[in-house]
Design a protein around this motif. Structure first.
Motif, PDB file in Angstrom:
ATOM      1  N   ALA A 123       0.697  -1.323   0.222  1.00  0.00           N
ATOM      2  CA  ALA A 123      -0.128   0.065  -0.258  1.00  0.00           C
ATOM      3  C   ALA A 123       0.729   1.600   0.345  1.00  0.00           C
ATOM      4  N   ALA A 124       0.433   2.079  -0.211  1.00  0.00           N
ATOM      5  CA  ALA A 124       0.720   3.740  -0.467  1.00  0.00           C
ATOM      6  C   ALA A 124       0.729   4.660   0.818  1.00  0.00           C
ATOM      7  N   SER A 125       1.691   3.618   1.884  1.00  0.00           N
ATOM      8  CA  SER A 125       1.303   5.025   3.246  1.00  0.00           C
ATOM      9  C   SER A 125       2.992   4.865   3.612  1.00  0.00           C
ATOM     10  N   SER A 126       3.107   5.797   4.794  1.00  0.00           N
ATOM     11  CA  SER A 126       4.194   5.514   5.225  1.00  0.00           C
ATOM     12  C   SER A 126       4.578   5.314   6.923  1.00  0.00           C
ATOM     13  N   LEU A 127       5.888   5.290   7.247  1.00  0.00           N
ATOM     14  CA  LEU A 127       5.949   5.003   7.980  1.00  0.00           C
ATOM     15  C   LEU A 127       7.220   5.784   9.150  1.00  0.00           C
ATOM     16  N   ALA A 128       6.588   6.485  10.190  1.00  0.00           N
ATOM     17  CA  ALA A 128       7.987   7.242  11.250  1.00  0.00           C
ATOM     18  C   ALA A 128       7.673   6.980  13.014  1.00  0.00           C
ATOM     19  N   ILE A 129       8.719   6.305  12.604  1.00  0.00           N
ATOM     20  CA  ILE A 129       9.392   6.446  14.460  1.00  0.00           C
ATOM     21  C   ILE A 129      10.036   7.045  14.756  1.00  0.00           C
ATOM     22  N   ALA A 130       9.156   7.598  15.999  1.00  0.00           N
ATOM     23  CA  ALA A 130       9.813   9.000  17.204  1.00  0.00           C
ATOM     24  C   ALA A 130      10.963   8.124  18.274  1.00  0.00           C
ATOM     25  N   LEU A 131      11.418   7.323  18.250  1.00  0.00           N
ATOM     26  CA  LEU A 131      12.350   7.197  19.685  1.00  0.00           C
ATOM     27  C   LEU A 131      12.478   8.432  20.506  1.00  0.00           C
ATOM     28  N   ILE A 132      12.288   7.930  20.976  1.00  0.00           N
ATOM     29  CA  ILE A 132      12.377   9.169  22.628  1.00  0.00           C
ATOM     30  C   ILE A 132      12.940   9.055  24.093  1.00  0.00           C
ATOM     31  N   ASP A 133      13.906   9.438  24.436  1.00  0.00           N
ATOM     32  CA  ASP A 133      14.167   8.648  25.948  1.00  0.00           C
ATOM     33  C   ASP A 133      14.679  10.123  27.190  1.00  0.00           C
ATOM     34  N   LEU A 134      14.110  10.384  28.106  1.00  0.00           N
ATOM     35  CA  LEU A 134      14.062  11.373  29.352  1.00  0.00           C
ATOM     36  C   LEU A 134      15.837  11.678  29.319  1.00  0.00           C
ATOM     37  N   ASP A 135      15.865  13.565  29.306  1.00  0.00           N
ATOM     38  CA  ASP A 135      17.411  14.110  29.647  1.00  0.00           C
ATOM     39  C   ASP A 135      17.710  13.353  31.195  1.00  0.00           C
ATOM     40  N   TRP A 136      18.718  12.876  31.137  1.00  0.00           N
ATOM     41  CA  TRP A 136      19.064  12.624  32.683  1.00  0.00           C
ATOM     42  C   TRP A 136      18.054  12.062  33.409  1.00  0.00           C
ATOM     43  N   PHE A 137      18.005  11.356  33.116  1.00  0.00           N
ATOM     44  CA  PHE A 137      16.580  10.990  33.972  1.00  0.00           C
ATOM     45  C   PHE A 137      17.885   9.980  35.530  1.00  0.00           C
ATOM     46  N   LYS A 138      18.530   9.275  35.407  1.00  0.00           N
ATOM     47  CA  LYS A 138      18.787   8.828  36.439  1.00  0.00           C
ATOM     48  C   LYS A 138      19.408   9.492  37.922  1.00  0.00           C
ATOM     49  N   GLN A 139      19.616  11.440  36.596  1.00  0.00           N
ATOM     50  CA  GLN A 139      19.747  12.613  38.030  1.00  0.00           C
ATOM     51  C   GLN A 139      18.375  12.653  38.887  1.00  0.00           C
ATOM     52  N   VAL A 140      17.489  12.699  38.127  1.00  0.00           N
ATOM     53  CA  VAL A 140      15.975  12.230  38.809  1.00  0.00           C
ATOM     54  C   VAL A 140      15.713  11.990  39.614  1.00  0.00           C
ATOM     55  N   ASN A 141      16.231  10.484  39.341  1.00  0.00           N
ATOM     56  CA  ASN A 141      15.843   9.520  40.052  1.00  0.00           C
ATOM     57  C   ASN A 141      17.549   9.623  41.650  1.00  0.00           C
ATOM     58  N   ASP A 142      18.285  10.013  41.237  1.00  0.00           N
ATOM     59  CA  ASP A 142      18.773  10.270  42.729  1.00  0.00           C
ATOM     60  C   ASP A 142      18.823  11.315  43.194  1.00  0.00           C
ATOM     61  N   THR A 143      18.089  12.335  42.622  1.00  0.00           N
ATOM     62  CA  THR A 143      17.849  13.652  43.686  1.00  0.00           C
ATOM     63  C   THR A 143      16.601  13.361  44.432  1.00  0.00           C
ATOM     64  N   PHE A 144      15.399  12.908  43.325  1.00  0.00           N
ATOM     65  CA  PHE A 144      13.887  13.067  44.225  1.00  0.00           C
ATOM     66  C   PHE A 144      13.200  11.441  44.158  1.00  0.00           C
ATOM     67  N   VAL A 179       8.256   5.153  22.815  1.00  0.00           N
ATOM     68  CA  VAL A 179       8.294   5.312  21.193  1.00  0.00           C
ATOM     69  C   VAL A 179       7.061   5.574  20.780  1.00  0.00           C
ATOM     70  N   LEU A 180       6.998   7.160  19.565  1.00  0.00           N
ATOM     71  CA  LEU A 180       6.074   7.036  19.077  1.00  0.00           C
ATOM     72  C   LEU A 180       6.042   6.757  18.189  1.00  0.00           C
ATOM     73  N   VAL A 181       4.879   5.764  16.793  1.00  0.00           N
ATOM     74  CA  VAL A 181       5.079   4.867  16.244  1.00  0.00           C
ATOM     75  C   VAL A 181       3.430   6.054  14.863  1.00  0.00           C
ATOM     76  N   LEU A 182       4.223   6.480  14.023  1.00  0.00           N
ATOM     77  CA  LEU A 182       2.578   7.306  13.187  1.00  0.00           C
ATOM     78  C   LEU A 182       2.439   6.704  11.713  1.00  0.00           C
ATOM     79  N   PRO A 183       2.062   6.127  11.646  1.00  0.00           N
ATOM     80  CA  PRO A 183       1.751   5.001  10.564  1.00  0.00           C
ATOM     81  C   PRO A 183       1.040   6.590   8.862  1.00  0.00           C
ATOM     82  N   ASP A 184       1.219   6.619   8.083  1.00  0.00           N
ATOM     83  CA  ASP A 184       0.289   7.562   7.151  1.00  0.00           C
ATOM     84  C   ASP A 184       0.532   8.955   7.351  1.00  0.00           C
ATOM     85  N   VAL A 185       1.486   9.089   7.645  1.00  0.00           N
ATOM     86  CA  VAL A 185       1.871  10.932   7.685  1.00  0.00           C
ATOM     87  C   VAL A 185       3.246  11.191   6.445  1.00  0.00           C
ATOM     88  N   GLU A 186       2.405  12.149   6.553  1.00  0.00           N
ATOM     89  CA  GLU A 186       3.936  13.274   5.764  1.00  0.00           C
ATOM     90  C   GLU A 186       5.070  13.290   6.444  1.00  0.00           C
TER      91      GLU A 186
END
Length: 288
Positions: A123-144, A179-186
């Motif tokens: 099919a004429a479909s596209s697929l976008a995958i956004a891999l997302i990581d929290l910045d400095w999350f270890k420091q959040v756990n260590d501090t709070f 992960v954000l999975v975005l099918p059928d978008v430009e």
């Protein structure tokens, strides 16, 4: 074995049988009926629903074997079937959810990506995958502390899932990665969605959870155009696209964090306010 009657809802391989035929209906051969019921109960306890259901149907047929007309399925049995179907559907849904954030889990992600990539081949479909990581999350756990760290993860998921296009979804990839999975978008739409999600996290009132708390995310966005646009290239597997997203996530991290990194016309770029940064680290993954 007597064939299943059409007035009884037939189970698929994942469905559960209603174990038990009304004892008041049993005549001759009640011992064989009880044997079928016992076997059905044992198989059901092991999760072998199809085999259990077949034994239950055999018991049901024996009970009504001497009747001239097709018996009506007891209303109690119908209600039990409906209840078991609902419980099974709910259990299936829960098995695909992350227990902490209630986003979809890695199992669901893997299953859906395989289906989506297969669909792109026809099919004429596209697929976008956004891999997302929290910045400095270890420091959040260590501090709070880890309890507040868990609340941060839950809030981040809520923010990521806002205003997603139709058919898109969020899944927990592992730890503090999503992960954000975005099918059928430009391509431009995929960048805009990822940048909007990053900005929502940055602008959220994190101090309401703890004084001094600040949370940002880095994003690597890998985009595959419709198969018709890439007829000269072999199809990209889910693993390959995730690797490309991971390489772009590395770029976002090395370029100052709190940014969305993507490729456009063969060049790595940063979205939004981060686009004005002078230095952009090259992705670890090649092969575009």
């Amino acid at each position: 074995m007597t064939a299943l009657r059409p007035d009884v809802a037939e189970f698929d391989s994942d469905s559960q049988p209603a174990v038990g035929v009304p004892a008041s209906s049993q005549g001759e051969g009640s011992g064989l009926v009880q044997l079928h019921e016992s076997i059905a109960t044992l198989l059901a306890s092991r999760g072998q629903w199809r085999q259990a259901y077949q034994h239950l149907r055999s018991a049901f047929d024996l009970v009504y074997a001497d009747q001239d007309e097709e018996p009506q399925v007891p209303e109690q049995l119908r209600r039990e079937v409906d209840r078991l179907r609902r419980e099974h559907a709910e259990a299936r849904e829960q098995s695909l959810r992350d227990s902490l954030t209630d986003s979809y889990n890695r199992r669901y992600l893997d299953e859906r990506l395989v289906d989506m990539v297969a669909a792109r081949g026809t099919a004429a479909s596209s697929l976008a995958i956004a891999l997302i990581d929290l910045d400095w999350f270890k420091q959040v756990n260590d501090t709070f502390g880890h309890v507040l760290g868990d609340r941060v993860l839950q809030q981040v998921v809520e923010l990521l899932q806002e205003e997603l296009p139709e058919g898109a979804f969020c899944a927990r990839y592992g730890g503090e990665e999503f992960v954000l999975v975005l099918p059928d978008v430009e391509a431009a739409t995929a960048v805009a969605v990822a940048e909007a999600a990053r900005l929502r996290v940055e602008r959220h009132s994190w101090s309401s959870l703890a004084a001094g708390l600040r949370v940002t995310v880095s994003v690597g966005l890998a985009y595959e155009p419709p198969a018709a646009d890439t007829s000269t290239r072999p199809p990209v597997s889910p693993e390959q696209q995730l690797l490309r997203a991971d390489g772009l996530l590395y770029t976002a991290k090395q370029s100052g964090r709190n940014a969305v990194a993507y490729r456009e016309n063969g060049r790595v770029r940063l979205a939004g306010a981060a686009s004005g940064r002078r230095g952009i680290a090259e992705s670890r993954v090649v092969g575009y």
